[in-house]
Design an enzyme around this catalytic site. Structure first.
Site, short mmCIF file in Angstrom:
data_model
loop_
_atom_site.label_atom_id
_atom_site.label_comp_id
_atom_site.label_asym_id
_atom_site.label_seq_id
_atom_site.Cartn_x
_atom_site.Cartn_y
_atom_site.Cartn_z
NE ARG A 1 -2.10 0.82 3.81
CZ ARG A 1 -1.35 1.55 4.65
NH1 ARG A 1 -1.03 2.80 4.36
NH2 ARG A 1 -0.91 1.02 5.78
CE1 TYR B 1 -16.59 11.05 -16.52
CE2 TYR B 1 -15.19 11.29 -14.57
CZ TYR B 1 -16.03 10.52 -15.36
OH TYR B 1 -16.31 9.24 -15.00
CG ASP C 1 -9.08 15.12 -16.23
OD1 ASP C 1 -8.32 14.46 -16.97
OD2 ASP C 1 -10.10 14.63 -15.71
CE LYS D 1 -11.67 7.59 -19.59
NZ LYS D 1 -12.10 7.30 -18.21
#
Length: 600
Positions: free
Chosen positions: A152, A204, A276, A301
């Protein structure tokens, strides 16, 4: 901090403490190297120094640096808990790594994606970064931390991905998260109660939901503004404004914002700028080099490119900001898992090729849409898709137009029929895949934005152009438009669903031949009466199958002159499976009977 200075060291009280910690790391690395080589000849200048010289951290650091060169053996670094002079949470959760802020790579963008060694310190020198599929790492001792302790907090596969992304983005550091939304959420966590964030109005849907339903409930004020209008943006800034978040091009109306202009305004007021840049991967745009402070990607993406994994990236150019993001990634447990890191490392290698091909296809598709009478308006950062001023701004801050196109038809019903009629373009959210995709944002990717707050036309269709042949893509859209217009009927899928139902089946299955009387004798399975059988009855019936086999063979022996050996083999081959099946079924039923009886 220069581009060659490592990122990830502990944040101590002052410069002397930092030098002292660095000196101990280098000393430890040199000593381990000495032990491995079993020779004091190369390092005699260190081991034979007087005590006075050894106590001088500056002198020791210089000698150690001269001995091992510029490369520090990351796997040999230890963080001694007994001697540390900084807070526990300030210790790095991963090995030191290069700071790529302002880094000028001599390689071309296509080579940058491929020429990268994710694990140069691995003793086996793998050609590809291994997947370190482990949760924990053994520590040197109870009082010392090694380079990694818990996945982690840090993992070698994730470090390789984050280093490669930082190099591509020219960032001080990059951080990989479990999703694009996890990355965006981490950016909002840089704010505290009472702070204000300005966001562009065309954004978005997932980020709109995060800002209005999460940040607002945490005491962070949210204000939406047209970031393409710098005067309006400047007027919207208040003393509480701490962050400006935007997209350029925006999703899905493809509106262009002047990133340099926004940064000039924001930095004058001490405000961070977050972009972004999911639509503009680093092979065509590097916002940090334009003055942006934070760059976010939905790695799902273009970094993946195959729609087979989800992930997010946060890239920063300031080391102090990087320390805060690293803390949040570790404290909130939002880091990307090793296997997904491996998939993204693999995807990066072909990112330039995929983006280059998709952009070329997008230009062909845009040209077709602009000439089609049923298409009312096209939104695209290229000729015909935006005004001249926006196009000039976009070209000044990127080297490509991307592969996402939006358009309107003037009718919601027409747009729906068009989307449903496409065969190659798959109806799905997301973009950046090798496959071409399309959707209607108002009912899909941006449906979380209330209709009264949406700035999108209801009939808007968004295309994500893939790497197929552009002729096939244009043909698919042309056919779908004609179907939507009623000029053509919706034809069968024609094989695009990969089922190919109109083709003959292989192998060909012919009509079964009628068995002869002798064949019936040899192939007939033993018959049993209906009802529940006792184990004894089952055993008797199963043995009768073997008797049938022997009977068939005996009957053939009485007619040797009439029956060939091949016919006899065929008879036995049909009888044996039937007998074996009967025996197997009998065995299972007998076992079930015993278990049922024992429970009684």
């Amino acid at each position: 901090m220069s581009c060659c200075e490592p990122f990830g060291g502990p944040r101590c009280a002052n410069k002397v403490d930092v030098d002292d910690m660095d000196a101990r790391r280098l000393e430890n690395a040199v000593w381990r190297l000495y032990q491995k080589e079993k020779s004091a000849s190369d390092l005699s200048c260190l081991v034979e120094e007087s005590a006075q010289d050894i106590t001088s951290s500056a002198s020791l650091r210089q000698k150690a640096q001269n001995a091992i060169g510029e490369k520090l053996a990351f796997t040999d670094v230890r963080f001694d808990q007994k001697m540390r002079m900084c807070e526990y949470d300030d210790l790095p959760t991963f090995p030191l790594r290069p700071n790529f802020a302002g880094f000028k790579n001599k390689l071309q963008p296509a080579s940058e994606c491929v020429v990268f060694d994710g694990c140069p310190e691995d003793p086996y020198h793998p050609s590809n970064t291994p997947i370190y599929q482990t949760a924990t790492f053994v520590q040197p001792s109870a009082n010392e931390f090694g380079p990694y302790d818990y996945s982690r907090s840090g993992n070698p596969t994730r470090t390789a991905l984050e280093k490669h992304v930082a190099m591509l983005e020219q960032a001080a550091a990059a951080f990989a998260f479990a999703s694009g939304m996890a990355a965006l959420h981490t950016v909002t966590r840089l704010l505290k109660c009472g702070d204000e964030v300005l966001a562009n109005e065309d954004i978005y849907g997932g980020m709109h939901r995060l800002l209005t339903q999460d940040c607002a409930h945490s005491g962070v004020e949210v204000k939406f503004v047209d970031t393409t209008d710098l005067n309006a943006l400047n007027k919207a800034i208040t003393p509480k404004t701490r962050l400006i978040h935007l997209e350029s091009p925006s999703n899905p109306r493809m509106r262009i914002t002047d990133l340099r202009g926004v940064c000039a305004i924001a930095h004058k007021h001490g405000i961070l700028v977050s972009v972004d840049s999911t639509m503009m991967p680093p092979v065509i745009c590097k916002p940090l080099a334009l003055g942006v402070d934070i760059v976010v990607h939905s790695a799902t993406k273009f970094f993946s490119g195959h729609a087979d994994c989800t992930g997010g990236l946060v890239c920063v150019r300031d080391p102090e900001l990087a320390h805060r993001v690293a803390f949040l990634q570790n404290a909130e447990g939002t880091a990307l898992a090793p296997f997904e890191c491996f998939l993204f490392l693999r995807g990066i290698k072909t990112m330039f090729l995929r983006v280059d091909r998709a952009q070329k296809n997008a230009r062909h598709v845009t040209s077709f849409l602009l000439q089609n009478p049923y298409i009312k308006k096209v939104f695209f950062p290229g000729p015909g898709g935006c005004d001249a001023k926006s196009l000039a701004i976009h070209r000044s801050q990127s080297t490509g137009s991307g592969a996402v196109i939006s358009f309107t038809t003037g009718s919601v019903a027409f747009s729906r029929r068009l989307v449903d009629a496409c065969k190659i373009f798959k109806t799905t959210v997301s973009f950046g895949s090798v496959n071409s995709l399309l959707e209607m944002p108002c009912t899909m990717s941006h449906a979380s934005i209330p209709s009264e707050k949406r700035t999108l036309p209801e009939d808007l269709v968004r295309l994500s152009v893939g790497i197929e042949d552009h002729i096939d893509l244009v043909t698919d859209l042309e056919h779908a438009i004609k179907v939507a217009a009623g000029e053509l009927d919706l034809s069968p899928h024609g094989g695009f669903d990969s089922q190919f139902q109109d083709l003959p089946i292989v192998p060909t299955i012919g009509e079964p031949q009628r068995p002869t009387l002798d064949d019936e004798l040899s192939t007939r399975a033993p018959t049993t009466g209906a009802g529940v059988f006792t184990p004894g009855e089952l055993q008797s019936d199963s043995s009768s199958g073997i008797e049938d086999v022997h009977a068939a063979v005996d009957s053939r022996d009485d007619h040797d002159e009439q029956v060939s050996t091949s016919e006899l083999s065929a008879s036995v081959s049909y009888a044996l499976p039937a007998a074996h099946a009967t025996l197997l079924a009998g065995g299972f039923l007998a076992l079930w009977w015993r278990l049922a009886s024992s429970r009684k």
